[in-house]
Design a protein around this motif. Structure first.
Motif, PDB file in Angstrom:
ATOM      1  N   GLY A  30       0.787  -1.232   0.000  1.00  8.99           N
ATOM      2  CA  GLY A  30       0.000   0.000   0.000  1.00  8.99           C
ATOM      3  C   GLY A  30       0.820   1.283   0.000  1.00  8.99           C
ATOM      4  O   GLY A  30       0.320   2.331   0.394  1.00  8.99           O
ATOM      5  N   LYS A  31       2.059   1.216  -0.484  1.00 10.83           N
ATOM      6  CA  LYS A  31       2.909   2.426  -0.506  1.00 10.83           C
ATOM      7  C   LYS A  31       2.334   3.497  -1.424  1.00 10.83           C
ATOM      8  O   LYS A  31       2.239   4.663  -1.057  1.00 10.83           O
ATOM      9  CB  LYS A  31       4.331   2.070  -0.978  1.00 10.83           C
ATOM     10  CG  LYS A  31       5.087   1.176  -0.026  1.00 10.83           C
ATOM     11  CD  LYS A  31       6.494   0.882  -0.527  1.00 10.83           C
ATOM     12  CE  LYS A  31       6.507   0.074  -1.814  1.00 10.83           C
ATOM     13  NZ  LYS A  31       5.914  -1.274  -1.679  1.00 10.83           N
ATOM     14  N   THR A  32       1.961   3.104  -2.632  1.00 14.29           N
ATOM     15  CA  THR A  32       1.468   4.100  -3.585  1.00 14.29           C
ATOM     16  C   THR A  32       0.125   4.664  -3.127  1.00 14.29           C
ATOM     17  O   THR A  32      -0.117   5.868  -3.214  1.00 14.29           O
ATOM     18  CB  THR A  32       1.382   3.493  -5.001  1.00 14.29           C
ATOM     19  OG1 THR A  32       2.690   3.030  -5.356  1.00 14.29           O
ATOM     20  CG2 THR A  32       0.946   4.521  -6.025  1.00 14.29           C
ATOM     21  N   ASN A  33      -0.735   3.788  -2.588  1.00 12.63           N
ATOM     22  CA  ASN A  33      -1.998   4.286  -2.036  1.00 12.63           C
ATOM     23  C   ASN A  33      -1.768   5.250  -0.887  1.00 12.63           C
ATOM     24  O   ASN A  33      -2.456   6.268  -0.783  1.00 12.63           O
ATOM     25  CB  ASN A  33      -2.853   3.104  -1.552  1.00 12.63           C
ATOM     26  CG  ASN A  33      -3.849   2.694  -2.611  1.00 12.63           C
ATOM     27  OD1 ASN A  33      -4.836   3.388  -2.832  1.00 12.63           O
ATOM     28  ND2 ASN A  33      -3.556   1.608  -3.310  1.00 12.63           N
ATOM     29  N   THR A  34      -0.805   4.932  -0.033  1.00 12.57           N
ATOM     30  CA  THR A  34      -0.509   5.823   1.097  1.00 12.57           C
ATOM     31  C   THR A  34       0.054   7.149   0.597  1.00 12.57           C
ATOM     32  O   THR A  34      -0.368   8.223   1.047  1.00 12.57           O
ATOM     33  CB  THR A  34       0.471   5.122   2.063  1.00 12.57           C
ATOM     34  OG1 THR A  34      -0.161   3.931   2.539  1.00 12.57           O
ATOM     35  CG2 THR A  34       0.836   6.010   3.247  1.00 12.57           C
ATOM     36  N   SER A  35       0.974   7.079  -0.367  1.00 10.22           N
ATOM     37  CA  SER A  35       1.572   8.312  -0.906  1.00 10.22           C
ATOM     38  C   SER A  35       0.496   9.211  -1.497  1.00 10.22           C
ATOM     39  O   SER A  35       0.419  10.405  -1.190  1.00 10.22           O
ATOM     40  CB  SER A  35       2.576   7.992  -2.022  1.00 10.22           C
ATOM     41  OG  SER A  35       3.590   7.155  -1.537  1.00 10.22           O
ATOM     42  N   LEU A  36      -0.336   8.614  -2.364  1.00  9.61           N
ATOM     43  CA  LEU A  36      -1.303   9.436  -3.099  1.00  9.61           C
ATOM     44  C   LEU A  36      -2.448   9.927  -2.224  1.00  9.61           C
ATOM     45  O   LEU A  36      -2.862  11.080  -2.317  1.00  9.61           O
ATOM     46  CB  LEU A  36      -1.852   8.653  -4.290  1.00  9.61           C
ATOM     47  CG  LEU A  36      -0.877   8.514  -5.445  1.00  9.61           C
ATOM     48  CD1 LEU A  36      -1.483   7.661  -6.551  1.00  9.61           C
ATOM     49  CD2 LEU A  36      -0.491   9.880  -5.999  1.00  9.61           C
TER      50      LEU A  36
END
Ligand SMILES: Nc1ncnc2c1ncn2[C@@H]1O[C@H](COP(=O)(O)OP(=O)(O)O)[C@@H](O)[C@H]1O
Ligand SMILES: [Mg+2]
Length: 280
Positions: A30-36
């Motif tokens: 979930g890195k990209t979800n967290t970033s965005l």
């Protein structure tokens, strides 16, 4: 006198930016979800946010948001265009820098590309409050240099043995070889708040015992079916389902991020971040 004046002007132009790297070791946590979601929630709160998509393998961020990318950082490096030309706009006014796709690594730049990149960032016309760097999975040189150069490091973990061991391995390497000792943990895809605390406790148990690091739990994001639904719609949840449980948790995280102090010294400047990024 003239030199002094221009030096002063240059100093005033230096942007104070909070740089947050989002990492975690494992892919799919979930890195990209967290970033965005954090970026867009910050944008909704009126912050000027820049996201650097540093997952070079897959053109991650733009796909997730359904945006079309024509040029990326490699075109800036080759002198074909300026940084402002490649920046694309996302929801809530956030700006995104598509990094290079393919194999070119920013840690292997020639001296002139290196200087060019620092100049490109210092000449950027738009000012930002927060820069969020979405890193790739794994512990490549790229991931390590982005994480080392940021002021705050968010590690996203979920309750799977591989996520915990990968996160541990990343902290070990960063603390042992790269002088990074402070980590902010986001427990993702948890079923209950208690499960988030327990996941963090598992991590603390091993870090306390074996590593010289300080970790802090900064976010507990529930497992939320609407995250997947949003991904399928090429949106993020804070935009598509703002009242959904994960959205509320991301909004809380964004509020926290905006309260983290920016260092007053050089490390609070964008150019310094880029210099650090390129330092071996
Ligand atoms: N809180 C959550 N609840 C439900 N599914 C999630 C959640 N966070 C992430 N996911 C799912 O996990 C997938 C991978 O997330 P992503 O942000 O792309 O991970 P990474 O960038 O770490 O590889 C997403 O497509 C989404 O379907
Ligand atoms: Mg990703």
């Amino acid at each position: 006198m003239i030199d002094q004046a221009s030096g002063l002007r240059k100093m005033q132009n230096l942007q104070q930016v909070k740089v947050v790297a989002v990492s975690g070791g494992k892919g799919g946590v979930g890195k990209t979800n967290t970033s965005l979601n954090t970026a867009i929630a910050l944008g909704q709160q009126g912050k000027r946010v820049l996201v650097l998509d540093a997952d070079l393998g897959l053109a991650n961020v733009d796909v997730m948001l359904g945006l079309r990318v024509k040029r990326n950082l490699s075109h800036v490096l080759s002198g074909e265009c300026e940084l402002d030309d490649i920046i694309i706009e996302g929801p809530a006014g956030i700006k995104i820098i598509p990094a290079t796709s393919g194999s070119q690594s920013m840690v292997d730049l020639t001296p002139s590309e290196h200087a060019g990149l620092i100049r490109a960032f210092s000449e950027m016309r738009t000012q930002f409050d927060v820069l969020i760097v979405d890193t790739a999975a794994g512990i490549s040189d790229m991931v390590l240099s982005f994480t080392r150069a940021a002021q705050d490091v968010i590690l996203v973990v979920c309750d799977e043995p591989t996520s915990i061991t990968d996160c541990y391995a990343l902290m070990k390497l960063l603390s042992r070889d790269h002088g990074v000792f402070k980590f902010k943990v986001v427990a993702n895809m948890v079923r209950t708040p208690r499960e988030g605390q327990q996941l963090f406790a598992k991590l603390t148990k091993v870090t306390d015992r074996f590593l010289d690091v300080a970790i802090e739990l900064v976010g507990v994001i529930p497992f939320d079916e609407n995250v997947r639904k949003s991904v399928r719609k090429q949106q993020v949840i804070v935009e598509a389902y703002p009242q959904s449980p994960a959205s509320l948790a991301y909004m809380d995280l964004a509020t926290k991020v905006s309260q983290w102090p920016i260092p007053k010294q050089a490390s609070g400047h964008l150019e310094f971040f880029i210099e650090q990024l390129l330092a071996n």
